[in-house]
Design a protein around this motif. Structure first.
Motif, PDB file in Angstrom:
ATOM      1  N   CYS A   1      -5.753   4.110   0.767  1.00 22.76           N
ATOM      2  CA  CYS A   1      -4.626   3.249   1.168  1.00 22.76           C
ATOM      3  C   CYS A   1      -4.032   3.705   2.494  1.00 22.76           C
ATOM      4  O   CYS A   1      -3.672   2.879   3.351  1.00 22.76           O
ATOM      5  CB  CYS A   1      -3.546   3.262   0.085  1.00 22.76           C
ATOM      6  SG  CYS A   1      -4.002   2.395  -1.439  1.00 22.76           S
TER       7      CYS A   1
ATOM      8  N   LEU B   1       0.824  -1.203   0.000  1.00 19.30           N
ATOM      9  CA  LEU B   1       0.000   0.000   0.000  1.00 19.30           C
ATOM     10  C   LEU B   1       0.863   1.260   0.000  1.00 19.30           C
ATOM     11  O   LEU B   1       0.495   2.264  -0.628  1.00 19.30           O
ATOM     12  CB  LEU B   1      -0.940   0.001   1.208  1.00 19.30           C
ATOM     13  CG  LEU B   1      -2.066  -1.044   1.183  1.00 19.30           C
ATOM     14  CD1 LEU B   1      -3.005  -0.843   2.365  1.00 19.30           C
ATOM     15  CD2 LEU B   1      -2.856  -0.982  -0.117  1.00 19.30           C
TER      16      LEU B   1
ATOM     17  N   VAL C   1       1.784   1.932  -3.519  1.00 19.48           N
ATOM     18  CA  VAL C   1       0.680   2.553  -4.260  1.00 19.48           C
ATOM     19  C   VAL C   1       0.598   4.045  -3.960  1.00 19.48           C
ATOM     20  O   VAL C   1       0.434   4.868  -4.867  1.00 19.48           O
ATOM     21  CB  VAL C   1      -0.657   1.858  -3.909  1.00 19.48           C
ATOM     22  CG1 VAL C   1      -1.834   2.601  -4.535  1.00 19.48           C
ATOM     23  CG2 VAL C   1      -0.647   0.408  -4.372  1.00 19.48           C
TER      24      VAL C   1
ATOM     25  N   ASN D   1      -3.850   1.428   5.866  1.00 21.04           N
ATOM     26  CA  ASN D   1      -2.539   1.200   6.476  1.00 21.04           C
ATOM     27  C   ASN D   1      -2.523   1.611   7.941  1.00 21.04           C
ATOM     28  O   ASN D   1      -2.060   0.885   8.822  1.00 21.04           O
ATOM     29  CB  ASN D   1      -1.475   1.997   5.722  1.00 21.04           C
ATOM     30  CG  ASN D   1      -0.677   1.134   4.762  1.00 21.04           C
ATOM     31  OD1 ASN D   1      -0.776  -0.087   4.789  1.00 21.04           O
ATOM     32  ND2 ASN D   1       0.113   1.751   3.926  1.00 21.04           N
TER      33      ASN D   1
END
Length: 459
Positions: A335, A191, A194, A339
């Protein structure tokens, strides 16, 4: 007791004997279900180094959570690149403090919560636990709001519904914990990748003034003399050097089975410090990118009051002339929320088990903290809509900053105590640097409180 003066790290189910310098014996290892579950010994140098990669990136998540976005967006849109120096200063502080967390864990076999419990009388420990819980709740509120906004931006889900959906992340975390701690770390790192790609594309589209960016990293006295700038600076500081991250790192480092001898501990400390330093420099890049994007897109076009994540998303397309940028913004935000949820859950477990020696099922702990966070988040979204969420996000980060001293001072004191740390006691230069950081954080927070009491800033 080994030759270093640190307690023996025996099986996690066996309490260690009372060590010199501690009021109480350590008890079970931190995060006992995954304690020393990742093998490190009996491998080559590079495999041992790779085995230590992971905890630093879980810590780095706290440097780019949704609350950090709000403070960076507000700071960049209002003051341009000027607060980049605070992002850099905060990151340097974080590198020093996180290295101390790893040192405490490896030398004493305790996470920071356990160390406070074992070093202080119970009333002091309970007070510190309550303050740590407040910090985790503030973190969780930011994650709830950030994830809900991300769902709204990408899928059009109303904020009120999105806030409730965030309760489902409990099952994601429980599943990740069941399949193994390395899977949690892999999930986090993917993540983060990303998020990095999303911001890299947005920065390229924004084409900032790189000369102004470089000058923004230079300190300015206006940060202290301007109450509003100080407020946002402390928000950035609280969003970067987050108190729950200190508890988190000192716990998850102990998932590595690094051994009990002094050479093994020295090597573990070296690898853990490399892991956290590299991860935090990566976090600085993402953290600064948020502020640079806000300065290049909003401040440069005369929009000096952008603090709402939803507003930033809707304004990116007309300013940058691309429909891709808002979508990337929403993906990165979602994301970040996911996280941060994982790391806050682990930190909450470490704090409760460490301070109170109270072990409850992970899902009960997660449901409890998420329910506490959902109540104020849902109230703000229902009452004020998305235009109230930005101010709440910034407030949560300032609350985190105010809590910092209650985690930083014990950490610095423990790691400079040879009776507690043995041969791995922090050297004088590192201790002096850490004390300077602790005092600076305390003084800035006192200035913030003074401005509040005197009405210098309308909080």
């Amino acid at each position: 007791m080994d030759g270093t003066g640190a307690p023996s790290l025996a099986a996690n189910s066996t309490p260690t004997p009372r060590a010199e310098g501690w009021i109480e014996p350590r008890g079970e290892g931190s995060l006992s279900d995954v304690y020393r579950s990742i093998p490190v010994r009996n491998a080559g140098f590079w495999r041992r180094l790779l085995a230590f990669i992971g905890p630093g990136y879980l810590v780095a998540v706290g440097y780019m959570d949704p609350g950090n976005w709000a403070t960076a967006l507000a700071g960049g849109s209002k003051f341009g690149y000027a607060l980049l120096t605070i992002a850099l200063l905060s990151n340097i502080m974080a590198i020093v403090l996180q290295s101390l967390c790893a040192r405490l864990a490896i030398a004493s076999g305790r996470d920071l919560a356990q160390a406070c419990r074992d070093a202080y009388p119970r009333p002091v420990g309970v007070m510190l636990w309550a303050l740590a819980e407040i910090a985790i709740i503030a973190t969780d509120i930011a994650e709830v709001i950030g994830t809900a906004i991300g769902l709204n931006l990408l899928f059009g889900i109303p904020l009120e519904i999105g806030v409730l959906i965030t309760a489902l992340d409990t099952f994601l975390i429980l599943w990740l914990q069941r399949v193994g701690f390395r899977w949690i770390e892999a999930f986090i790192i993917v993540l983060l990748g990303v998020i990095t790609v999303c911001f890299g594309i947005q920065i390229a589209l924004a084409d900032p003034d790189w000369g102004a960016v470089i000058r923004g990293f230079a300190p300015t006295t206006e940060i202290v003399t301007n109450p509003e700038m100080l407020y946002l600076a402390l928000g950035i500081l609280g969003a970067t050097v987050m108190p729950h991250n200190l508890y988190l790192h000192s716990g998850i480092v102990q998932t590595r089975d690094f051994g009990d001898t002094l050479p093994e501990k020295r090597e573990a400390l070296r690898f853990a410090t490399i892991d956290s330093t590299v991860a935090l420099m990566f976090a600085l890049t993402v953290n600064a990118s948020i502020l640079i994007l806000a300065a290049a897109t909003f401040h440069a076009t005369g929009r000096h009051d952008v603090a709402e994540l939803g507003d930033a998303h809707s304004l990116l397309s007309p300013i940058l002339g691309s429909t891709v940028a808002p979508a990337l913004f929403g993906v990165a935000l979602l994301c970040c929320g996911l996280n941060s949820t994982v790391t806050a859950t682990l930190a909450g477990q470490i704090v409760m088990e460490g301070f109170l020696n109270l072990r409850v099922a992970p899902w009960i702990r997660r449901v409890f903290t998420r329910a506490i966070a959902i109540i104020p988040a849902a109230g703000v979204t229902v009452w004020y809509g998305e235009h109230g969420t930005g101010q709440l996000l910034i407030l949560t980060q300032v609350v985190l900053s105010l809590q910092l001293s209650f985690a930083v001072f014990p950490l610095v004191m423990f790691t400079r105590d040879r009776a507690k740390m043995g041969a791995l006691v922090a050297p004088l230069w590192l201790g002096a640097t850490a004390w300077a950081i602790a005092v600076l954080i305390a003084l800035l927070n006192l200035k913030l409180i003074y401005d509040f009491v005197t009405g210098a800033h309308p909080f």
